[in-house]
Design a protein around this motif. Structure first.
Motif, short mmCIF file in Angstrom:
data_model
loop_
_atom_site.label_atom_id
_atom_site.label_comp_id
_atom_site.label_asym_id
_atom_site.label_seq_id
_atom_site.Cartn_x
_atom_site.Cartn_y
_atom_site.Cartn_z
N ALA A 46 0.86 -1.18 0.00
CA ALA A 46 0.00 0.00 0.00
C ALA A 46 0.89 1.23 0.00
O ALA A 46 1.84 1.31 0.76
CB ALA A 46 -0.90 -0.02 1.22
N SER A 47 0.61 2.18 -0.90
CA SER A 47 1.39 3.41 -0.98
C SER A 47 0.49 4.59 -0.69
O SER A 47 -0.67 4.63 -1.10
CB SER A 47 1.99 3.58 -2.38
OG SER A 47 2.89 2.52 -2.64
N VAL A 48 1.06 5.55 0.01
CA VAL A 48 0.34 6.78 0.34
C VAL A 48 1.20 7.95 -0.17
O VAL A 48 2.39 8.04 0.14
CB VAL A 48 0.12 6.89 1.86
CG1 VAL A 48 -0.57 8.21 2.19
CG2 VAL A 48 -0.69 5.72 2.36
N VAL A 49 0.58 8.84 -0.96
CA VAL A 49 1.28 10.03 -1.44
C VAL A 49 0.85 11.18 -0.55
O VAL A 49 -0.33 11.52 -0.45
CB VAL A 49 0.94 10.33 -2.92
CG1 VAL A 49 1.67 11.58 -3.38
CG2 VAL A 49 1.30 9.13 -3.78
N LEU A 50 1.84 11.79 0.11
CA LEU A 50 1.57 12.90 1.01
C LEU A 50 1.40 14.20 0.21
O LEU A 50 1.84 14.28 -0.95
CB LEU A 50 2.71 13.03 2.02
CG LEU A 50 2.94 11.80 2.91
CD1 LEU A 50 4.14 12.00 3.81
CD2 LEU A 50 1.71 11.51 3.72
N PRO A 51 0.76 15.24 0.78
CA PRO A 51 0.55 16.49 0.05
C PRO A 51 1.84 17.17 -0.40
O PRO A 51 1.86 17.88 -1.39
CB PRO A 51 -0.20 17.38 1.04
CG PRO A 51 -0.83 16.46 2.02
CD PRO A 51 0.04 15.26 2.05
N ASP A 52 2.94 16.92 0.28
CA ASP A 52 4.19 17.57 -0.15
C ASP A 52 4.91 16.76 -1.21
O ASP A 52 6.01 17.08 -1.60
CB ASP A 52 5.09 17.80 1.06
CG ASP A 52 5.47 16.52 1.77
OD1 ASP A 52 4.96 15.45 1.39
OD2 ASP A 52 6.29 16.58 2.71
N GLY A 53 4.33 15.67 -1.66
CA GLY A 53 4.89 14.90 -2.76
C GLY A 53 5.63 13.65 -2.34
O GLY A 53 6.01 12.84 -3.18
N ARG A 54 5.84 13.46 -1.05
CA ARG A 54 6.54 12.25 -0.60
C ARG A 54 5.60 11.06 -0.68
O ARG A 54 4.40 11.18 -0.50
CB ARG A 54 7.02 12.42 0.84
CG ARG A 54 8.12 13.47 0.97
CD ARG A 54 8.61 13.58 2.38
NE ARG A 54 7.53 14.07 3.24
CZ ARG A 54 7.51 13.95 4.55
NH1 ARG A 54 8.51 13.36 5.18
NH2 ARG A 54 6.50 14.41 5.26
N VAL A 55 6.18 9.89 -0.94
CA VAL A 55 5.42 8.64 -1.04
C VAL A 55 5.83 7.74 0.11
O VAL A 55 7.02 7.48 0.30
CB VAL A 55 5.65 7.94 -2.39
CG1 VAL A 55 4.90 6.62 -2.46
CG2 VAL A 55 5.27 8.84 -3.54
N VAL A 56 4.85 7.30 0.85
CA VAL A 56 5.10 6.36 1.95
C VAL A 56 4.55 5.01 1.52
O VAL A 56 3.39 4.89 1.14
CB VAL A 56 4.41 6.84 3.25
CG1 VAL A 56 4.64 5.83 4.36
CG2 VAL A 56 4.91 8.21 3.65
N THR A 57 5.40 3.99 1.58
CA THR A 57 5.02 2.65 1.13
C THR A 57 5.11 1.70 2.32
O THR A 57 6.04 1.76 3.12
CB THR A 57 5.95 2.15 0.01
OG1 THR A 57 5.94 3.12 -1.03
CG2 THR A 57 5.50 0.81 -0.52
N GLY A 58 4.14 0.80 2.46
CA GLY A 58 4.15 -0.18 3.54
C GLY A 58 3.29 -1.37 3.20
O GLY A 58 2.53 -1.36 2.23
N TYR A 59 3.46 -2.39 3.98
CA TYR A 59 2.67 -3.61 3.78
C TYR A 59 1.46 -3.59 4.70
O TYR A 59 1.55 -3.20 5.84
CB TYR A 59 3.52 -4.86 4.08
CG TYR A 59 4.63 -5.08 3.09
CD1 TYR A 59 4.36 -5.64 1.86
CD2 TYR A 59 5.93 -4.71 3.40
CE1 TYR A 59 5.37 -5.85 0.95
CE2 TYR A 59 6.95 -4.92 2.50
CZ TYR A 59 6.67 -5.49 1.26
OH TYR A 59 7.65 -5.69 0.37
#
Length: 155
Positions: A46-59
């Motif tokens: 699962a990936s989450v794109v934050l408003p500042d453009g960073r992408v957080v990826t996790g299981y």
């Protein structure tokens, strides 16, 4: 809108907004102990794109599911009654066997005690009979002499 830093006239650019995809927390039962389990398959990322453009990826963590339990077949009441009756019958037979064994042992004990008493009493009588003639400790009475002494016939 973001300002244009190239020195040109301001242009309107469309901003793409990414909404985060929430990761559901794993539901862990409180009563069950935590046991590490290797996943049987590779979980989805699962990936989450934050408003500042960073992408957080996790299981995404899924709780371990126990194997399904096979349904137990129903036991008929008649079968249970027959089984309990058989157990009761065997217990009664065993009790009667123990009772007859106890009675036989008690009879043998009483018989041996009677024989022992007869042997001891018989031995005591035999000792009394055979030692009476050779008994030296008591008063010996000679009837013939006593009669003569009483009549004053001394010889």
């Amino acid at each position: 809108m973001y300002p244009d830093t190239t020195g040109h006239a301001p242009a309107v650019r469309a901003v793409e907004v990414h909404h985060p995809t929430p990761i559901q927390p794993a539901a862990v039962p409180i009563a069950a102990p935590l046991v590490p389990v290797q996943p049987g398959h590779v979980p989805l990322v699962a990936s989450v794109v934050l408003p500042d453009g960073r992408v957080v990826t996790g299981y995404a963590i899924e709780p371990a599911k126990p194997d399904p339990v096979a349904a137990k077949p129903a036991v008929s009441r008649a079968a249970v009654n027959v089984a309990l009756g058989g157990v009761g019958f065997l217990a009664a037979c065993g009790g009667l066997l123990l009772l007859t064994t106890f009675i036989a042992a008690l009879t043998a004990l009483i018989t041996q005690l009677i024989i022992l008493a007869a042997v001891i009493f018989g031995g005591w009588i035999a000792v009394q009979v055979f030692t009476a003639s050779g008994h030296k400790g008591g008063t010996t009475v000679n009837i013939h002499r006593a009669v003569i002494k009483r009549n004053h016939f001394h010889g």
